[in-house]
Design a protein around this motif. Structure first.
Motif, short mmCIF file in Angstrom:
data_model
loop_
_atom_site.label_atom_id
_atom_site.label_comp_id
_atom_site.label_asym_id
_atom_site.label_seq_id
_atom_site.Cartn_x
_atom_site.Cartn_y
_atom_site.Cartn_z
N THR A 166 -7.50 -15.95 33.60
CA THR A 166 -8.36 -15.30 32.61
C THR A 166 -7.64 -15.16 31.27
O THR A 166 -8.21 -15.41 30.21
CB THR A 166 -8.82 -13.92 33.13
N VAL A 167 -6.37 -14.75 31.31
CA VAL A 167 -5.58 -14.60 30.08
C VAL A 167 -5.42 -15.96 29.39
O VAL A 167 -5.59 -16.08 28.18
CB VAL A 167 -4.21 -13.97 30.40
N CYS A 168 -5.12 -16.99 30.16
CA CYS A 168 -4.97 -18.33 29.59
C CYS A 168 -6.28 -18.80 28.97
O CYS A 168 -6.29 -19.40 27.89
CB CYS A 168 -4.49 -19.32 30.65
N THR A 169 -7.40 -18.56 29.64
CA THR A 169 -8.71 -18.95 29.12
C THR A 169 -9.00 -18.21 27.82
O THR A 169 -9.49 -18.81 26.85
CB THR A 169 -9.81 -18.67 30.16
N CYS A 170 -8.71 -16.90 27.77
CA CYS A 170 -8.94 -16.11 26.55
C CYS A 170 -8.09 -16.64 25.39
O CYS A 170 -8.58 -16.77 24.26
CB CYS A 170 -8.64 -14.64 26.79
#
Length: 196
Positions: free
Chosen positions: A11-15
């Motif tokens: 999720t952090v990488c996608t954000c």
């Protein structure tokens, strides 16, 4: 526990990826809207008040005035010029000392006229310059180059660029016979090349 850490990391990488993608798209749009085009320079007139050489030592005294029109083609971007200087060269050798010009602010999509007076001091020259000037004045056509050097920066809205070096070169032919002073005809309407 490991699945949660993996999902949180994904999720952090996608954000971060989405944020960088949006920032890149925004930067591209701003660049496309505010991208700057080079200013355009044209010489419209020339006057020669002094153009004399001495044989020993080889020196040249020159006083010239040029009317130069500069156009800012940008509809959203103003241009600031500073540290501008101008000189004249003949056969790739300066025949006037550099003249410092005042700073210039060029509004969006506008035209400005400059008429710098150049010369006034003796400048050492080569034998090639002295002999070439004698021959060219006998023919009635003298090739000259007006050079403007300085720095510029663009201003678009709240954005101001860093300083860029600018080199403007105007090659022209003037109709000139020995002993004539005053307004001289330009042979053609010389546009200038602008390097930033």
């Amino acid at each position: 526990m490991t699945d949660r850490k993996f999902k949180r990391g994904a999720t952090v990488c996608t954000c971060i990826f989405v944020f960088l993608l949006l920032a890149g798209v925004t930067a591209l749009i701003v660049w496309l809207v505010y991208r700057s085009h080079k200013p355009q320079f044209t010489v419209l007139g020339a006057a020669i008040y002094d153009l004399n050489t001495t044989a020993s030592p080889m020196l040249m005294s020159t006083t010239m005035q040029f009317t130069v029109v500069t156009r800012n083609p940008n509809k959203r971007t103003s241009i600031y010029y500073d540290r501008l200087s101008a000189y004249i060269s003949y056969r790739n050798q300066a025949i006037t000392p550099p003249t410092i010009l005042p700073p210039l602010f060029h509004e969006r999509h506008s035209t400005v006229t400059l008429s710098p007076m150049l010369g006034g001091a003796m400048v050492p020259v080569s034998m090639d310059v002295v002999n070439g000037l004698v021959m060219d004045e006998a023919c009635g056509v003298v090739p000259l180059r007006l050079v403007l050097l300085g720095r510029l920066k663009w201003k678009a809205g709240v954005f101001t660029s860093v300083h860029y070096g600018v080199y403007i070169k105007c090659d022209m032919f003037v109709g000139l016979k020995k002993g004539f002073v005053g307004q001289v005809p330009l042979l053609g309407s010389p546009d200038c090349s602008v390097d930033i």
